[in-house]
Design a protein around this motif. Structure first.
Motif, short mmCIF file in Angstrom:
data_model
loop_
_atom_site.label_atom_id
_atom_site.label_comp_id
_atom_site.label_asym_id
_atom_site.label_seq_id
_atom_site.Cartn_x
_atom_site.Cartn_y
_atom_site.Cartn_z
N ARG A 12 0.84 -1.18 0.00
CA ARG A 12 0.00 0.00 0.00
C ARG A 12 0.89 1.24 0.00
O ARG A 12 1.77 1.38 0.83
CB ARG A 12 -0.90 -0.03 1.22
N ASP A 23 -2.79 0.51 -4.20
CA ASP A 23 -2.38 -0.82 -3.75
C ASP A 23 -1.71 -1.53 -4.92
O ASP A 23 -2.13 -1.38 -6.07
CB ASP A 23 -3.60 -1.65 -3.33
N VAL A 60 0.21 -5.06 3.79
CA VAL A 60 -0.96 -5.37 4.60
C VAL A 60 -1.80 -6.45 3.92
O VAL A 60 -1.66 -6.71 2.72
CB VAL A 60 -1.85 -4.12 4.82
N LYS A 61 -2.69 -7.06 4.69
CA LYS A 61 -3.64 -8.00 4.10
C LYS A 61 -4.54 -7.23 3.14
O LYS A 61 -4.93 -6.10 3.42
CB LYS A 61 -4.46 -8.68 5.18
N GLU A 63 -7.61 -7.28 2.41
CA GLU A 63 -8.92 -6.81 2.87
C GLU A 63 -8.83 -5.70 3.92
O GLU A 63 -9.85 -5.17 4.35
CB GLU A 63 -9.75 -7.98 3.40
N THR A 64 -7.64 -5.30 4.34
CA THR A 64 -7.48 -4.25 5.34
C THR A 64 -7.95 -2.91 4.77
O THR A 64 -7.49 -2.50 3.71
CB THR A 64 -6.00 -4.11 5.77
N GLN A 66 -8.22 0.94 3.93
CA GLN A 66 -7.14 1.92 3.71
C GLN A 66 -6.96 2.85 4.89
O GLN A 66 -5.86 3.27 5.19
CB GLN A 66 -7.42 2.73 2.45
N ASN A 68 -7.40 2.15 7.96
CA ASN A 68 -7.14 1.39 9.17
C ASN A 68 -5.64 1.24 9.42
O ASN A 68 -5.23 0.49 10.27
CB ASN A 68 -7.79 0.01 9.05
N ILE A 69 -4.81 1.94 8.68
CA ILE A 69 -3.36 1.84 8.78
C ILE A 69 -2.82 3.09 9.44
O ILE A 69 -3.14 4.20 9.06
CB ILE A 69 -2.73 1.69 7.38
#
Length: 136
Positions: A12, A23, A60-61, A63-64, A66, A68-69
């Motif tokens: 990301r 991504d 990141v995984k 499904e995380t 954007q 949430n980082i």
């Protein structure tokens, strides 16, 4: 072609201000888009460098979300960081203080890369010791 260990993960890309850009499925794809090397992207994504090609990277995984980082360029400790570092035993008792990562590396023979990884939390120890930045 991405490795099996990267399945379900993305690289990301964020601006230095923490604004999401894109991504990418692989470090090579990310590097080509950013005009840098895939090694720079990987090192930045794993916390070994502050940025790669002028961007902040996170692996990141897929499904995380954007947003949430946590983006904090200041928390990343680079090879050339000049802040004092503390060497501690595994129980957390201070052994020695060094003026910088470079000084600690020269004095202990532990690579700057290992020290910065330990300081960034990418690994727990370096050279059999725990490391942390000295509180000012």
């Amino acid at each position: 072609m991405s490795r099996t260990s990267n399945v379900g993960f993305v690289y990301r890309q964020y601006t230095k201000d923490g604004i999401f850009m894109a991504d990418y499925k692989s470090s090579r794809e990310a590097a080509e888009a950013a005009g840098t090397s895939s090694g720079a992207v990987v090192r930045a994504a794993h916390g070994e460098r502050k940025t790669g090609g002028g961007f902040i990277w996170k692996k990141v995984k897929e499904e995380t979300p954007q947003d949430n980082i946590e983006i904090s360029g200041e928390s990343c400790i680079g090879y050339h960081d000049k802040r004092p570092v503390l060497q501690m035993d595994l129980e957390g008792t201070e052994i020695c203080q060094f003026n910088s990562i470079a000084h600690a590396s020269r004095a202990t023979g532990i690579s700057r890369r290992s020290l910065s990884c330990a300081l960034n939390g990418a690994q727990k120890t370096a050279g059999g010791y725990r490391w942390m930045l000295k509180e000012e």
